[in-house]
Design a protein around this motif. Structure first.
Motif, PDB file in Angstrom:
ATOM      1  N   HIS A 196       0.841  -1.213   0.000  1.00  0.00           N
ATOM      2  CA  HIS A 196       0.000   0.000   0.000  1.00  0.00           C
ATOM      3  C   HIS A 196       0.873   1.258   0.000  1.00  0.00           C
ATOM      4  CE1 HIS A 196      -3.043   2.849   1.754  1.00  0.00           C
ATOM      5  NE2 HIS A 196      -3.815   2.174   0.929  1.00  0.00           N
TER       6      HIS A 196
ATOM      7  N   PHE B  63       1.634   4.058  -2.807  1.00  0.00           N
ATOM      8  CA  PHE B  63       1.197   4.381  -4.164  1.00  0.00           C
ATOM      9  C   PHE B  63       2.053   5.429  -4.867  1.00  0.00           C
ATOM     10  CE2 PHE B  63      -3.130   2.767  -2.573  1.00  0.00           C
ATOM     11  CZ  PHE B  63      -2.790   1.464  -2.915  1.00  0.00           C
TER      12      PHE B  63
ATOM     13  N   THR C  97      -1.540   0.560  -7.534  1.00  0.00           N
ATOM     14  CA  THR C  97      -2.933   1.013  -7.699  1.00  0.00           C
ATOM     15  C   THR C  97      -3.622   0.206  -8.796  1.00  0.00           C
ATOM     16  OG1 THR C  97      -2.006   2.775  -9.051  1.00  0.00           O
ATOM     17  CG2 THR C  97      -2.804   3.417  -6.894  1.00  0.00           C
ATOM     18  N   ASP C  98      -2.877  -0.093  -9.871  1.00  0.00           N
ATOM     19  CA  ASP C  98      -3.434  -0.885 -10.976  1.00  0.00           C
ATOM     20  C   ASP C  98      -3.699  -2.325 -10.542  1.00  0.00           C
ATOM     21  OD1 ASP C  98      -3.128   1.219 -13.049  1.00  0.00           O
ATOM     22  OD2 ASP C  98      -1.011   0.970 -12.555  1.00  0.00           O
TER      23      ASP C  98
ATOM     24  N   LYS D 103      -6.919  -2.351  -8.601  1.00  0.00           N
ATOM     25  CA  LYS D 103      -8.054  -2.230  -9.531  1.00  0.00           C
ATOM     26  C   LYS D 103      -8.264  -3.523 -10.311  1.00  0.00           C
ATOM     27  CE  LYS D 103      -7.632   2.667 -10.437  1.00  0.00           C
ATOM     28  NZ  LYS D 103      -6.727   3.420 -11.290  1.00  0.00           N
TER      29      LYS D 103
END
Length: 416
Positions: free
Chosen positions: A64, A66, A92-93, A96
């Motif tokens: 975590h 980013f 982050t990708d 997602k």
């Protein structure tokens, strides 16, 4: 709607990076209307073995953190080179990507990210479901013995010594298995020096005796290897049956992987158990305890952040009786306790693997790979992803992120 081209893609290695690359490759092929035949060849009887055991069976998917620059600082090897790939597919990708497929991730206080189910099977099920959806062919017990570049630009792969397979593009995603390095070398690549990374230290010292399981929330460690500049890390530390472990120590082992190997895993480690700033801060801490507990035995009054069992071992290392009252402690004895609290010197006798989550440093030389595409600069049609390359991260989800990033980029470009 007709599919335009026919493309055969071989992925060697059914681990995290290979499987992730196969899924990405299939998605891009579908999007670009390319008829892609994607085959993943795994030497063992099971796919995604490291995913299954990672994080104690919970799968530490990523970290975590980013900010890409800060994220890259967690790679002892590949730090600069990963900056550009991470711009294309970062933590982050990753979050997602999984969310879009029904897998929610959570982060813990130390930044590690896991599926909310706390089970690596969730990640494995997600991957297998995706490979089925895209009709990716998964082959187990397939040992790749050689790869040969053909004159027409294709690649001939020998499997289990008898079977042959012709592919337009080949991805080597074999992790730290020697076969990956051998195949890369046979196609003109050089391999940087291989050394174990993420290992624990074997230490036999009175201060650690019978204290397995004792942990310190924030310790400062200084590793001293002969003729090498000291390595320093701080963070959580754990005493084990055989010596020391924990995040701070594993980071130290990653940064000093090659130097430790060259020294035959013999070195000294200086431990500041509570990351106390300096001698006078430690002195004030102990003087306060002494002044408030003059009639109390030294074994029963000690810094709050330490366990009693550890404190008694520390006193034993200083050869100070736990029965002595604080009022009887001389300046010399006090100095000795301080020294062992903030500068405790321990001899490292060897290394132990960290569970099964071992990582190797070293691999295919990054100068020979186009990191924008993960394609070889030496042999067109050959791609690399994951740990077979000279990239390795510290513990905490960084190695998986490197596997996803490089797999995503390789998968994208193999399809084109």
């Amino acid at each position: 709607m007709s599919l335009s081209k026919k493309k055969t893609i071989a992925i060697i290695g059914g681990g995290a990076s290979g499987i992730f690359a196969s899924i990405r490759c299939a998605e891009v092929a579908k999007e670009k209307k390319i008829d892609a035949d994607i085959c993943v060849f795994e030497a063992t009887t099971s796919f995604l073995r490291k995913v299954r055991i990672s994080g104690g069976g919970r799968c530490n998917v990523t970290h975590h953190l980013f900010d890409i620059k800060d994220f890259s600082l967690n790679y002892p090897r590949g730090q600069k080179e990963l900056l550009s790939p991470l711009q294309k597919f970062h933590a982050t990708d990753t979050v997602k990507w999984f969310e879009n497929r029904g897998v929610d991730l959570k982060h813990e206080s130390d930044g590690r990210m896991f599926p909310i189910t706390n089970s690596s099977e969730t990640i494995i099920d997600c991957f297998i479901k995706e490979t089925r959806k895209h009709k990716i062919k998964l082959f187990k017990k397939r040992n790749i013995t050689s790869i040969e570049k053909l004159q027409d630009g294709g690649m001939a792969i020998s499997i289990n010594k008898g079977e042959a397979f012709i592919a337009d593009s080949v991805l080597i995603a074999t992790g730290s298995k020697p076969i990956g390095y051998e195949l890369a070398k046979s196609l003109g690549h050089s391999i940087t020096e291989i050394a174990p990374s993420l290992f624990t230290f074997k230490i036999d010292d009175l201060v650690l005796e019978n204290l397995s399981g004792t942990s310190f929330a924030n310790a400062t460690l200084t590793l001293k290897i002969k003729n090498v500049k000291p390595f320093i890390q701080n963070g959580a530390l754990l005493i084990t049956h055989w010596g020391l472990s924990g995040p701070a120590l594993l980071k130290l082992s990653a940064w000093a992987a090659r130097e430790m190997m060259h020294s035959n895993y013999k070195a000294k480690i200086i431990v500041n158990w509570l990351s106390i700033e300096n001698f006078s801060v430690a002195e004030n801490l102990l003087k306060d305890i002494k002044n408030n507990n003059t009639k109390t035995s030294i074994g029963n009054a000690y810094p709050n952040a330490l366990t009693k069992r550890f404190w008694l071992q520390l006193l034993a290392k200083c050869s100070i009786s736990k029965e002595k009252n604080w009022s009887e402690i001389s300046k010399n004895e006090l100095n000795q306790i301080i020294e062992n609290l903030i500068n405790c010197e321990l001899a490292i006798l060897g290394k132990s693997r960290f569970k099964e989550e071992f990582v190797e440093c070293g691999g295919v030389n990054l100068k020979e790979i186009n990191l924008k595409t993960m394609e070889s600069k030496v042999c067109s049609g050959l791609f690399f992803s994951g740990e077979v390359m000279d990239i390795d991260g510290v513990t905490g989800g960084f190695n998986f992120q490197s596997a996803w990033t490089s797999g995503w980029i390789a998968g994208t470009n193999m399809a084109l």
